[in-house]
Design a protein around this motif. Structure first.
Motif, short mmCIF file in Angstrom:
data_model
loop_
_atom_site.label_atom_id
_atom_site.label_comp_id
_atom_site.label_asym_id
_atom_site.label_seq_id
_atom_site.Cartn_x
_atom_site.Cartn_y
_atom_site.Cartn_z
N SER A 26 -40.41 -9.36 27.79
CA SER A 26 -40.53 -9.64 26.36
C SER A 26 -41.92 -9.19 25.94
CB SER A 26 -40.34 -11.14 26.06
OG SER A 26 -41.40 -11.90 26.62
N ASP A 27 -42.08 -8.92 24.66
CA ASP A 27 -43.41 -8.55 24.17
C ASP A 27 -44.37 -9.74 24.24
OD1 ASP A 27 -42.60 -5.95 23.67
OD2 ASP A 27 -42.05 -6.36 21.59
N LYS A 64 -28.03 -6.49 21.73
CA LYS A 64 -29.43 -6.51 22.14
C LYS A 64 -29.66 -6.86 23.61
CE LYS A 64 -33.87 -7.95 20.19
NZ LYS A 64 -34.54 -8.75 19.12
N TYR A 100 -35.66 -5.98 27.93
CA TYR A 100 -35.09 -7.32 27.87
C TYR A 100 -34.06 -7.52 28.97
CZ TYR A 100 -37.14 -7.84 23.19
OH TYR A 100 -38.02 -7.93 22.14
N SER A 156 -38.76 -16.30 19.77
CA SER A 156 -38.54 -15.61 18.50
C SER A 156 -38.01 -14.19 18.67
CB SER A 156 -39.83 -15.58 17.67
OG SER A 156 -40.84 -14.84 18.35
N GLU A 157 -38.12 -13.64 19.88
CA GLU A 157 -37.56 -12.31 20.15
C GLU A 157 -36.08 -12.40 20.54
OE1 GLU A 157 -40.05 -9.65 22.64
OE2 GLU A 157 -41.55 -11.23 22.51
N SER A 196 -41.01 -16.08 24.43
CA SER A 196 -40.10 -15.05 23.93
C SER A 196 -39.09 -15.55 22.91
CB SER A 196 -39.33 -14.45 25.10
OG SER A 196 -38.49 -15.46 25.68
#
Length: 363
Positions: A138-139, A320, A153, A280-281, A278
């Motif tokens: 994740s970012d 996703k 991901y 919110s991703e 992560s």
């Protein structure tokens, strides 16, 4: 490509019950084989895979009561991979710091997927080997200044999760995960008691978390409002999540990914989670669940979550977080790293040949 995958030995691949990293490694490895790659999986001997299996231990270390020093098996496990490094085009490590020192002394490139979090102590190791290629899941995980080459991901086999168009009646909340303070089962119980909802909980209790479980969790389990199902297999997990009205994800730490969120949404069940790591991703806030700033807010979001479109939850995961997308991401990284290595070899060879030609002309 000839690819080595290094999995942890603590759980088998794929895990029988709980084990996020091992599940990801299993899905990745088998899909790479289906795509025609020559893959060797270094994992515990009880693992099941389409790849060639090289056992680092007879069975998952967690299940082997005869092993008193698991670290010795981890050392031999990683050492075996790098003794054979020349057999592979690329090595893909999922074991964190274990592979870093050896990866720096062989010519075969290693890419490291970061499945865990950075700590005060492991920070020092990652900084020492900061130029090696790393993949974040994740970012939000990118908290250290090291050589990130991609974010990929985690992916799940969506087709293995049946879709539940409606929750079970009478409805309940679900919690799935390790029973440890950072996963927040104590907060899931508090939310259930605050709102009057039934709560079904499942997951493993590691040895290090037994005291926490006995003090903070067990006293609340009554088999009526708060149910504890223990460890569950895939089918039981899908049923638990899919029949739930809402899945709670009340973490207390910076979760690197949170596979449970994707698995729940794949069944159609929205997720209410704390806004850490992560989260919110993974969750589309207001569409597939709610990202909250406090545990009190999580409780207030339950009525809103009941109105969310369960079909959109599943579509979000399909678009996703599928295995196909995950493996596409990893293949792109492999191709770039191997391509760069081959180009460097060609360039060095060309320079060497040119120098030899010039030397021969001047003699």
């Amino acid at each position: 490509m000839k690819i080595a995958q290094i999995a942890p030995l603590w759980e088998r691949v794929p895990p029988v019950t709980y084990g996020g990293t091992e599940l990801v490694v299993s899905r990745l490895t088998d899909e790479l084989v289906r795509r025609g790659h020559d893959v060797t999986l270094f994992a515990s001997g009880d693992s099941q895979t389409l790849a060639r299996l090289e056992a680092g231990s007879p069975r998952a270390l967690r299940l082997d009561k005869d092993i008193q020093e698991p670290i010795m098996y981890e050392l031999m496990h990683v050492g075996n991979v790098y003794q054979r490094a020349s057999e592979f085009d690329i090595i893909h490590s999922h074991v964190g710091v274990w592979s870093l020192p050896l990866a720096s002394v062989v010519s075969t490139p290693t890419v490291h997927t970061l499945h865990g979090i950075f700590t005060r102590d492991n920070n020092k190791v990652f900084r020492q080997y900061s130029t090696q290629p790393y993949i974040s899941i994740s970012d939000a995980q990118r908290l250290l200044n090291i050589n990130y080459v991609a974010t990929v991901y985690n992916g799940i086999s969506v087709e293995k999760f049946p879709f539940f168009a409606e929750p079970q009646d009478p409805p309940y909340l679900a919690f799935l995960g390790r029973f440890s303070p950072e996963k927040g089962p104590q907060h899931a119980i508090a939310i259930a008691k605050q709102t009057g909802w039934r709560l079904k909980m499942a997951g493993k209790v590691d040895v290090v978390d037994k005291e926490f479980f006995e003090k903070e969790i067990a006293p609340h389990i009554d088999g009526k409002q708060i149910e504890f199902l223990g460890e569950v297999n895939h089918e039981q997990k899908a049923e638990l999540l899919g029949n739930a009205a809402v899945t709670l994800f009340p973490i207390t730490w910076c979760e690197p990914f949170g596979l449970v969120m994707a698995e729940s949404m794949a069944t159609g069940t929205p997720v209410i989670a704390m806004n850490m790591g992560s989260v919110s991703e993974v969750i589309a806030n207001g569409e597939t669940g709610y990202v909250c700033q406090s545990y009190e807010e999580m409780a207030t979001m339950i009525p809103k979550a009941l109105k969310l479109d369960r079909q959109k939850c599943r579509e979000h995961v399909e678009n996703k977080f599928s295995v196909t997308q995950m493996v596409n991401g990893y293949e792109a990284v492999y191709e770039k790293i191997v391509g760069d290595r081959n180009w460097r070899h060609w360039f060095n060879s060309a320079i060497r040949n040119s120098l030899e030609s010039i030397t021969s002309l001047t003699r």
